[in-house]
Design an enzyme around this catalytic site. Sequence first.
Site, mmCIF file in Angstrom:
data_model
loop_
_atom_site.group_PDB
_atom_site.id
_atom_site.type_symbol
_atom_site.label_atom_id
_atom_site.label_comp_id
_atom_site.label_asym_id
_atom_site.label_seq_id
_atom_site.Cartn_x
_atom_site.Cartn_y
_atom_site.Cartn_z
ATOM 1 N N GLY A 10 -8.853 -31.553 34.318
ATOM 2 C CA GLY A 10 -7.660 -31.351 33.491
ATOM 3 C C GLY A 10 -6.527 -32.274 33.904
ATOM 4 O O GLY A 10 -6.633 -33.008 34.902
ATOM 5 N N THR A 100 2.678 -20.440 32.203
ATOM 6 C CA THR A 100 3.347 -21.212 31.160
ATOM 7 C C THR A 100 4.717 -20.660 30.759
ATOM 8 O O THR A 100 4.945 -19.443 30.808
ATOM 9 C CB THR A 100 2.436 -21.263 29.913
ATOM 10 O OG1 THR A 100 3.150 -21.872 28.843
ATOM 11 C CG2 THR A 100 1.974 -19.883 29.471
ATOM 12 N N ASP A 101 5.589 -21.572 30.313
ATOM 13 C CA ASP A 101 6.886 -21.194 29.725
ATOM 14 C C ASP A 101 6.694 -20.370 28.451
ATOM 15 O O ASP A 101 7.595 -19.654 28.035
ATOM 16 C CB ASP A 101 7.701 -22.463 29.412
ATOM 17 C CG ASP A 101 6.960 -23.463 28.536
ATOM 18 O OD1 ASP A 101 5.701 -23.478 28.556
ATOM 19 O OD2 ASP A 101 7.619 -24.247 27.826
ATOM 20 N N TYR A 124 -2.803 -17.325 23.364
ATOM 21 C CA TYR A 124 -2.743 -18.146 24.592
ATOM 22 C C TYR A 124 -1.697 -17.576 25.546
ATOM 23 O O TYR A 124 -1.989 -17.297 26.717
ATOM 24 C CB TYR A 124 -2.419 -19.608 24.238
ATOM 25 C CG TYR A 124 -1.978 -20.445 25.427
ATOM 26 C CD1 TYR A 124 -2.898 -20.851 26.386
ATOM 27 C CD2 TYR A 124 -0.631 -20.805 25.600
ATOM 28 C CE1 TYR A 124 -2.497 -21.602 27.487
ATOM 29 C CE2 TYR A 124 -0.227 -21.556 26.695
ATOM 30 C CZ TYR A 124 -1.158 -21.950 27.640
ATOM 31 O OH TYR A 124 -0.749 -22.688 28.732
HETATM 32 N N1 NAP Z 1 -0.454 -28.538 29.062
HETATM 33 C C1 NAP Z 1 0.742 -27.952 28.957
HETATM 34 O O1 NAP Z 1 1.610 -28.375 28.200
HETATM 35 C C2 NAP Z 1 1.058 -26.738 29.812
HETATM 36 C C3 NAP Z 1 2.311 -26.122 29.646
HETATM 37 C C4 NAP Z 1 2.597 -25.007 30.436
HETATM 38 C C5 NAP Z 1 1.675 -24.530 31.347
HETATM 39 N N2 NAP Z 1 0.469 -25.145 31.464
HETATM 40 C C6 NAP Z 1 -0.479 -24.599 32.435
HETATM 41 O O2 NAP Z 1 -0.697 -25.573 33.438
HETATM 42 C C7 NAP Z 1 -2.033 -25.490 33.928
HETATM 43 C C8 NAP Z 1 -2.708 -26.860 33.846
HETATM 44 O O3 NAP Z 1 -2.710 -27.283 32.488
HETATM 45 P P1 NAP Z 1 -3.265 -28.699 32.040
HETATM 46 O O4 NAP Z 1 -2.276 -29.279 31.098
HETATM 47 O O5 NAP Z 1 -3.713 -29.482 33.216
HETATM 48 O O6 NAP Z 1 -4.526 -28.222 31.194
HETATM 49 P P2 NAP Z 1 -5.767 -29.080 30.661
HETATM 50 O O7 NAP Z 1 -5.490 -30.533 30.779
HETATM 51 O O8 NAP Z 1 -6.105 -28.505 29.326
HETATM 52 O O9 NAP Z 1 -6.913 -28.732 31.704
HETATM 53 C C9 NAP Z 1 -7.473 -27.473 31.744
HETATM 54 C C10 NAP Z 1 -8.755 -27.579 32.525
HETATM 55 O O10 NAP Z 1 -9.360 -26.282 32.485
HETATM 56 C C11 NAP Z 1 -10.733 -26.462 32.302
HETATM 57 N N3 NAP Z 1 -11.356 -25.300 31.688
HETATM 58 C C12 NAP Z 1 -11.185 -24.802 30.452
HETATM 59 N N4 NAP Z 1 -12.033 -23.773 30.254
HETATM 60 C C13 NAP Z 1 -12.766 -23.639 31.391
HETATM 61 C C14 NAP Z 1 -13.813 -22.785 31.802
HETATM 62 N N5 NAP Z 1 -14.338 -21.864 30.992
HETATM 63 N N6 NAP Z 1 -14.312 -22.924 33.059
HETATM 64 C C15 NAP Z 1 -13.830 -23.887 33.884
HETATM 65 N N7 NAP Z 1 -12.851 -24.747 33.546
HETATM 66 C C16 NAP Z 1 -12.329 -24.619 32.309
HETATM 67 C C17 NAP Z 1 -10.866 -27.669 31.392
HETATM 68 O O11 NAP Z 1 -12.168 -28.161 31.551
HETATM 69 P P3 NAP Z 1 -12.763 -29.343 30.629
HETATM 70 O O12 NAP Z 1 -12.172 -30.582 31.216
HETATM 71 O O13 NAP Z 1 -14.234 -29.205 30.829
HETATM 72 O O14 NAP Z 1 -12.321 -29.039 29.236
HETATM 73 C C18 NAP Z 1 -9.761 -28.564 31.921
HETATM 74 O O15 NAP Z 1 -10.261 -29.397 32.940
HETATM 75 C C19 NAP Z 1 -2.719 -24.408 33.093
HETATM 76 O O16 NAP Z 1 -2.660 -23.186 33.789
HETATM 77 C C20 NAP Z 1 -1.846 -24.313 31.841
HETATM 78 O O17 NAP Z 1 -1.908 -23.030 31.240
HETATM 79 C C21 NAP Z 1 0.135 -26.245 30.733
#
Ligand code: NAP
Length: 290
Positions: A10, A100-101, A124
């Site tokens: 991710g 998350t926010d 979500y």
């Molecule tokens: N992105 C945002 O804007 C945002 C905002 C606020 C908070 N957050 C939080 O910050 C954290 C990191 O987010 P991010 O942006 O790095 O997310 P991301 O890029 O979507 O990465 C999420 C990762 O989780 C993995 N994943 C999904 N389903 C899974 C499963 N069943 N088993 C194992 N792995 C799984 C995905 O695997 P694959 O690579 O195989 O798909 C991906 O590598 C998360 O907790 C998210 O909720 C994100």
Amino acid sequence: MRILLLGKHGQLGWELQQTLPYLGEVVALSRAEADLAQTDSLRDVLNELAWDALVNAAAYTAVDRAETEADAARQVNSNAPRIMAEEAKKRNALFLHFSTDYVFDGLKSEPYCETDTPNPSGIYARTKLEGERAIQDIGGLNFIFRTSWVYSMTHKDNFVAKVIQWASRQSELRAVTDQTACPTWARALAELTSLALFRIMQMGGSWASEHCGMYHIASADFVNRYELTRYIVQRLNLPVTVKPALTQEFPSPVSRPAFSALSSTRFAQTFNLRVPGWREMLDLALDASP
Ligand SMILES: NC(=O)c1ccc[n+]([C@@H]2O[C@H](COP(=O)([O-])OP(=O)(O)OC[C@H]3O[C@@H](n4cnc5c(N)ncnc54)[C@H](OP(=O)(O)O)[C@@H]3O)[C@@H](O)[C@H]2O)c1
């Protein structure tokens, strides 16, 4: 210190793979190696490996798709973190988790603090809040870091990367003025997380049990999507005009909070760190991009 990192492919997981190895030996796993949707096999993986700290960067992050895949979102965002917290508590290990926010309803007019009451919209955000609460109910040495609008220059599925992609195909972009938050560079988040973990390790177990809990880590100031788009376009000299729009002009199965800026003051004070503003993070990210 042996660190187990989940979600290595991710945005955040990829950056944590670069920053955590300075603190200890890291085992980083992908979905193929630790599937959060498979409760029993996740528990087996956690039991089979030796670790002193578990860092969970994996999550079900498809905000719109979650509306039709509630079970999958709940399994990954709520049930799996509960299992992780249980296993961390059993071995008196540290557990770092991200949220998350979007747990907030966006009706406030100043940045949300950790003490503000969540009121999420959509599957979500609800499942992420359930995950936070499951971890808090279990207790132990848990640190939950809520963040906001994460972007990365190595991944394409984020707002900053999309603005750059859209600008290469269109002469005019429209971006909304009624969604405001704290755009946070994944690398900055990974570095701040690692520095915080370093401090936890240095200070020891009783400091950790006194200071564990909820923290916000996001850029130190906020911006709406229209102003953010204008900044990217100007900074990169992209040949496009940017027009203001409203969220209601872009139909979506789930509403986003109008204002979900987070205050990172508690994090900065507790860990004695400086959290940069969104322009500073974005300048660093754009300069670092190939
Ligand atoms: N992105 C945002 O804007 C945002 C905002 C606020 C908070 N957050 C939080 O910050 C954290 C990191 O987010 P991010 O942006 O790095 O997310 P991301 O890029 O979507 O990465 C999420 C990762 O989780 C993995 N994943 C999904 N389903 C899974 C499963 N069943 N088993 C194992 N792995 C799984 C995905 O695997 P694959 O690579 O195989 O798909 C991906 O590598 C998360 O907790 C998210 O909720 C994100």
